[in-house]
Design an enzyme around this catalytic site. Structure first.
Site, PDB file in Angstrom:
ATOM      1  N   THR A 195       0.803  -1.221   0.000  1.00 39.02           N
ATOM      2  CA  THR A 195       0.000   0.000   0.000  1.00 39.02           C
ATOM      3  C   THR A 195       0.835   1.270   0.000  1.00 39.02           C
ATOM      4  OG1 THR A 195      -1.736  -1.167   1.164  1.00 39.02           O
ATOM      5  CG2 THR A 195      -1.773   1.205   1.362  1.00 39.02           C
ATOM      6  N   ASP A 206       2.037  -7.256  -4.110  1.00 36.28           N
ATOM      7  CA  ASP A 206       1.239  -7.220  -2.892  1.00 36.28           C
ATOM      8  C   ASP A 206       1.913  -8.245  -1.976  1.00 36.28           C
ATOM      9  OD1 ASP A 206      -1.925  -6.612  -1.938  1.00 36.28           O
ATOM     10  OD2 ASP A 206      -0.938  -8.349  -1.028  1.00 36.28           O
ATOM     11  N   THR A 247       3.030 -21.283  20.961  1.00 37.95           N
ATOM     12  CA  THR A 247       1.722 -20.952  21.568  1.00 37.95           C
ATOM     13  C   THR A 247       0.862 -20.090  20.650  1.00 37.95           C
ATOM     14  OG1 THR A 247       0.581 -19.876  23.410  1.00 37.95           O
ATOM     15  CG2 THR A 247       2.734 -19.001  22.871  1.00 37.95           C
TER      16      THR A 247
END
Ligand code: ASP
Length: 344
Positions: free
Chosen positions: A17, A61, A280
Site C-alpha cells: 500500500t 502485494d 503458543t
C-alpha cells in the site's frame, strides 16, 4: 565521522500500500515510480543523505511474497552491502513480519540497519501514515551512534515504534498502530526525539563478513489446535508426503489434548524423521513444556519447544534451517538456539 552527504541509504521498494497513488484518469490506486519518490515525498530532499532507490518490477502485494522474493531482497542487500550505510525495505504490511524474520535468519553477521516499513494508507493520500513511516525509517537506517550504525539489525519501523523484525507480529488491519512485539522490548521510539533503547539492540561482537543463506525448504506446515480437532485432519497433515517440519500452535503455555490418538500420531511422525515445534497461539508469553501434563507428554514424544517465538519467526526459521541442514539433529539443535535474537 561521516557528514550527512556521505551517509547513503538504499530504499528497496517491493510493493504494498505504501507505494500507491490515485491515478487521476481512472481513480484507481496504482504503484508510483520509485525513481521519483521525492516528487511524492519532497521532505526527503531536506535530509541531505545520499538516497538511492530500487524497485521490484512488477511490485508485489505482500500476500504474493515468498522465499524466492526473500532471496532477491537478500541478494540486493548482499550486492550493495559495501556501498550503503543502511537499507530501507518498503513492503506490504500483511506479510512484513514474515519477511523481516526470514531476512534476519538469512543475513548472518549483519552489521548495518535493514529497516522494513510500509503503511496502512497509500502515500498518495492526504492522511497517509506512509510519509512519517518512510521518513523516520530512513532516519533510523542512516543513524550513526559513536561511529557505528545505531541499529544494526533487521527491524520493522511502524507508527513511531522500532521493533526487532523477528519479534514482531501484525495485530491490526485497521489501526495505524498495526504491529507489536509481544515478547521483546522496543528498540526505539519516536516522539519529540528519536530515542534508541541500547540494551535490547544487538550489536555485532566483532566485524565479520556478511554471510547470506539462500536456501529454504518449504516442506513445512502449521497446525492450529482447536477444541474438537479430529484425527482425520491431524493425520492428513502428519502423513503429508515429504513434510519435514510441523509447527503446532498450542494453547497457553504449550498445551494440547492428551488424547491417546493425538500423541500417537505426533510420535509416529517424529519417529519417521519429522520435526514438531510447539508454538503458543497466545499473543504473548512462552511455551513451557512440562508445566502441565498436557504438554509433558508431547515433550516425551520428542516435540521441540518454540519458547516465546512468534508464529512468523517460527515458520521462517524452520524453513531456513531445513534448507540449510539435512541432518534432523542439527535442525533441532538450532531450533533450540537463538539465531538472530528471535527467542529469549
Ligand atoms: N495487501 C497489502 C500488502 O500487504 C496491504 C499493505 O500494504 O498494507 O501488500
Amino acid at each position: 565521522m561521516k557528514n550527512k552527504k556521505e551517509i547513503s541509504v538504499l530504499i528497496i521498494y517491493t510493493g504494498g500500500t505504501i507505494g500507491m497513488v490515485h491515478d487521476p484518469s481512472t481513480g484507481s490506486l496504482v504503484p508510483i515510480d520509485f525513481r521519483h519518490i521525492s516528487d511524492h515525498v519532497p521532505e526527503l530532499r531536506k535530509f541531505g543523505y545520499d538516497l538511492h532507490s530500487i524497485s521490484f518490477d512488477p511490485v508485489k502485494d505482500s500476500s504474493n511474497i515468498d522465499p524466492g522474493i526473500w532471496i532477491k531482497m537478500a541478494e540486493i542487500i548482499e550486492e550493495s552491502y559495501d556501498d550503503f550505510d543502511g537499507f530501507v525495505i518498503l513492503h506490504g504490511t500483511d506479510t512484513m513480519a514474515y519477511t523481516a524474520s526470514a531476512l534476519s535468519f538469512m543475513l548472518e553477521n549483519l552489521a548495518k540497519p535493514v529497516i522494513l516499513t510500509g503503511s496502512q494508507l497509500p502515500i498518495g493520500l492526504l492522511r497517509t501514515d506512509g510519509r512519517e513511516n518512510l521518513i523516520t525509517a530512513i532516519e533510523i537506517a542512516a543513524a550513526i551512534e559513536n561511529g557505528l550504525p545505531a541499529v544494526p539489525e533487521v527491524c520493522i519501523f511502524f507508527d513511531n515504534k522500532l521493533t526487532r523484525g523477528n519479534r514482531t507480529t501484525k495485530m491490526s488491519a485497521e489501526h495505524f498502530d498495526a504491529f507489536y512485539s509481544p515478547n521483546y522490548h522496543l528498540l526505539a521510539e519516536v516522539g519529540l526525539h528519536l530515542k534508541y533503547y541500547n540494551n535490547p539492540i544487538s550489536y555485532p561482537a566483532k566485524e565479520q563478513k556478511l554471510i547470506v543463506h539462500k536456501a529454504f525448504d518449504t516442506n513445512v506446515a502449521i497446525l492450529k489446535l482447536f477444541p474438537g480437532i479430529n484425527r482425520k485432519l491431524v493425520n492428513a497433515i502428519t502423513k503429508t508426503e515429504g513434510l519435514r517440519g510441523l509447527i503446532i500452535e498450542t494453547y497457553g503455555s504449550g498445551n494440547a489434548p492428551t488424547y491417546q490418538w493425538f500423541l500417537e500420531d505426533l510420535k509416529q511422525y517424529i519417529d519417521k524423521g519429522g520435526i514438531i515445534l510447539n508454538v503458543t497461539q497466545c499473543h504473548g508469553g512462552s511455551v513451557e513444556m512440562g508445566l502441565y501434563e498436557t504438554s509433558r507428554q508431547m515433550l516425551t514424544a520428542g516435540v521441540v519447544s518454540g519458547r516465546d517465538i512468534t508464529s512468523e519467526a517460527s515458520v521462517t526459521k524452520l524453513m531456513h534451517l531445513l534448507g540449510r541442514f539435512s541432518s534432523k539433529e542439527k535442525v533441532v539443535q538450532s531450533l533450540n538456539m537463538s539465531l538472530a535474537g528471535e527467542i529469549s
